[in-house]
Design an enzyme around this catalytic site. Structure first.
Site, PDB file in Angstrom:
ATOM      1  N   CYS A 104      56.042  74.709  99.889  1.00 28.37           N
ATOM      2  CA  CYS A 104      57.499  74.847  99.963  1.00 28.37           C
ATOM      3  C   CYS A 104      57.919  76.303  99.768  1.00 28.37           C
ATOM      4  CB  CYS A 104      58.165  73.903  98.963  1.00 28.37           C
ATOM      5  SG  CYS A 104      59.933  73.645  99.274  1.00 28.37           S
ATOM      6  N   HIS A 233      55.577  68.515  99.598  1.00 30.62           N
ATOM      7  CA  HIS A 233      54.987  68.736  98.266  1.00 30.62           C
ATOM      8  C   HIS A 233      53.823  67.787  97.999  1.00 30.62           C
ATOM      9  CE1 HIS A 233      58.015  71.439  96.292  1.00 30.62           C
ATOM     10  NE2 HIS A 233      58.757  71.006  97.307  1.00 30.62           N
ATOM     11  N   GLU A 235      51.608  68.067  95.636  1.00 37.40           N
ATOM     12  CA  GLU A 235      51.437  67.917  94.185  1.00 37.40           C
ATOM     13  C   GLU A 235      52.354  66.850  93.604  1.00 37.40           C
ATOM     14  OE1 GLU A 235      55.172  70.167  94.189  1.00 37.40           O
ATOM     15  OE2 GLU A 235      53.411  70.086  95.477  1.00 37.40           O
TER      16      GLU A 235
END
Length: 269
Positions: A104, A233, A235
């Protein structure tokens, strides 16, 4: 077998560093250290001590001047305490075979720094940028991604489709010109594309393509395949209960698979 030592950079508005470090260790990294940019400048940490570099998401400098623009200038002109250019450390890290992931805001930094896409071997020369979503608003939703099986990207090896959350206001890829976009296509540097959930094919349809990025580009790699920048994302999808459909018993691949591929690549060296 090589040890995988991940370094997660934080500071100046980064806010996804803890999740990124957790995801890296969950993916099998032997260690994941969170370090402030100022620690690199002060010489308390050096990139050469690691082999997996992660630029996580957030709002670097409040996105003033454009997302990650100020941070890119900081990286280009910062000098360490001993007077050496910090950018030289990053160049040496990459040349030594290290892996780099920008998520990002980290992706925005990599393109404005010029580490992506590295067409024709021209690294640290800006060839693309990321700008405002076509919707002219911040987008926060889950998307489906299609991986390019012909991409050299080590992060996406063996992946077909992937569900990940996005949360950004400046995610539309802007190539320098039409020739640059065509080169991305021809060289298979488009690692990930936004896909329609029904057909699984890359799409320009909103909201499945949340920002209007041309050719449905969600993530880019470089010719070496050792750099990945993506707007979604990974994660943030580190456990099945993160997915909005988990209570329906739908078994989907975790976003951390991208990091697992990176770890396996490094351990295989």
């Amino acid at each position: 077998m090589a040890q995988v030592k991940a370094l997660v950079i934080t500071g100046y508005g980064t806010n996804c560093h803890a999740e990124s470090a957790h995801a890296a260790t969950q993916a099998g990294a032997d260690s994941a250290t969170v370090v402030y940019f100022s620690d690199l400048v002060a010489g308390r940490n050096r990139l050469e001590d690691y082999n997996f570099l992660i630029f996580p998401g957030g709002f670097l400098d409040g996105d003033d001047l454009g997302a990650a623009q100020a941070a890119a200038l900081r990286w280009k002109f910062a000098k360490t305490k001993d007077g050496h250019a910090l950018l030289d450390q990053l160049k040496a890290f990459f040349n030594a075979g290290g892996l780099v992931m920008g998520i990002c805001n980290g992706f925005q930094l990599l393109v404005k720094l010029g580490l992506l896409p590295g067409l024709n071997g021209e690294y640290f020369d800006r060839q693309v940028s990321l700008s405002l979503n076509d919707s002219a608003k911040f987008e926060d939703r889950w998307v489906q991604l299609k991986a390019n099986p012909n991409s050299p990207c080590v992060f996406t090896k063996g992946i077909d489709t992937l569900d990940l959350p996005i949360r950004h206001g400046e995610g539309k890829l802007i190539p320098k010109d039409d020739a640059t976009l065509q080169a991305l296509i021809d060289n298979n540097l488009i690692a990930l594309q936004y896909a329609h959930p029904e057909s699984g094919a890359p799409t320009q349809e909103y909201p499945f393509n949340p920002n209007g990025s041309p050719h449905a580009i969600a993530g880019l790699t470089d010719p070496s395949g050792r750099v990945l920048g993506l707007m979604p994302h990974p994660e943030a999808f580190n456990h099945k209960t993160n997915h909005p459909n988990w209570t329906r018993g739908i078994d989907t691949q975790l976003g951390t698979v991208l990091m697992e591929n990176a770890v396996n690549h490094l351990k295989g060296q």
